[in-house]
Design a protein around this motif. Sequence first.
Motif, PDB file in Angstrom:
ATOM      1  N   UNK A  31       0.828  -1.208   0.000  1.00 44.20           N
ATOM      2  CA  UNK A  31       0.000   0.000   0.000  1.00 44.20           C
ATOM      3  C   UNK A  31       0.861   1.256   0.000  1.00 44.20           C
ATOM      4  N   UNK A  32       0.651   2.098  -0.994  1.00 44.81           N
ATOM      5  CA  UNK A  32       1.236   3.439  -1.023  1.00 44.81           C
ATOM      6  C   UNK A  32       0.102   4.405  -0.698  1.00 44.81           C
ATOM      7  N   UNK A  33       0.410   5.428   0.088  1.00 43.04           N
ATOM      8  CA  UNK A  33      -0.606   6.404   0.502  1.00 43.04           C
ATOM      9  C   UNK A  33      -0.293   7.751  -0.129  1.00 43.04           C
ATOM     10  N   UNK A  39      -1.704  15.283  -6.713  1.00 38.23           N
ATOM     11  CA  UNK A  39      -0.561  14.429  -7.048  1.00 38.23           C
ATOM     12  C   UNK A  39      -0.955  13.011  -7.481  1.00 38.23           C
ATOM     13  N   UNK A  40      -2.232  12.690  -7.446  1.00 35.88           N
ATOM     14  CA  UNK A  40      -2.672  11.305  -7.635  1.00 35.88           C
ATOM     15  C   UNK A  40      -2.359  10.746  -9.020  1.00 35.88           C
ATOM     16  N   UNK A  41      -2.660  11.480 -10.068  1.00 33.53           N
ATOM     17  CA  UNK A  41      -2.458  10.926 -11.408  1.00 33.53           C
ATOM     18  C   UNK A  41      -0.998  10.584 -11.657  1.00 33.53           C
ATOM     19  N   UNK A  58     -10.917  15.532  -1.230  1.00 34.73           N
ATOM     20  CA  UNK A  58      -9.470  15.610  -1.057  1.00 34.73           C
ATOM     21  C   UNK A  58      -8.993  17.046  -1.247  1.00 34.73           C
ATOM     22  N   UNK A  59      -7.854  17.392  -0.654  1.00 35.18           N
ATOM     23  CA  UNK A  59      -7.255  18.682  -0.992  1.00 35.18           C
ATOM     24  C   UNK A  59      -6.633  18.583  -2.394  1.00 35.18           C
ATOM     25  N   UNK A  60      -6.667  19.649  -3.110  1.00 33.18           N
ATOM     26  CA  UNK A  60      -6.034  19.667  -4.428  1.00 33.18           C
ATOM     27  C   UNK A  60      -6.993  19.372  -5.566  1.00 33.18           C
ATOM     28  N   UNK A  66     -10.668  13.104 -10.321  1.00 31.10           N
ATOM     29  CA  UNK A  66      -9.574  12.164 -10.587  1.00 31.10           C
ATOM     30  C   UNK A  66     -10.117  10.924 -11.290  1.00 31.10           C
ATOM     31  N   UNK A  67     -11.224  10.405 -10.796  1.00 28.11           N
ATOM     32  CA  UNK A  67     -11.828   9.220 -11.403  1.00 28.11           C
ATOM     33  C   UNK A  67     -12.234   9.489 -12.846  1.00 28.11           C
ATOM     34  N   UNK A  68     -12.801  10.652 -13.108  1.00 31.85           N
ATOM     35  CA  UNK A  68     -13.169  11.010 -14.478  1.00 31.85           C
ATOM     36  C   UNK A  68     -11.944  11.019 -15.380  1.00 31.85           C
TER      37      UNK A  68
END
Length: 128
Positions: A31-33, A39-41, A58-60, A66-68
């Motif tokens: 697991x990475x958090x 920064x997710x993508x 989420x912040x940001x 993100x899902x879209x």
Amino acid sequence: MTTDRRILLVEDEPHIAEAIRFILTRAGWLVAVEPDGAAVLGRIRTLRPRVVVLDVMLPGRSGLDILTDLRTDPAFSTLPVLMLTARGHGRDREAAEQAGATAFLAKPFANADVLAAVERIAAADQAG
């Protein structure tokens, strides 16, 4: 550990992130958090996780945004995504489903529910 056991957990609340990380790690997931939506993508492109566990708020950037983006990127359009939200209203679930969430859990939830959902969507993705 093989790359097909990698999870990116996107959660900005440290106590929730640690609880989920703990239960998934005990079940053999790596697991990475990532606490920041902006920064997710980049993390997904680098990590190449098997499953993403994604908080809606989420912040940001929002988890729905993100899902879209994931669903419109051919490299990640079928990546299993478990959406988490503190707002379990029907409209939040509907928005997550319309954006392409594989599964959805409303907070508060039992850690075992997160593990069961992750295992279920990972198995379904591998089978299909």
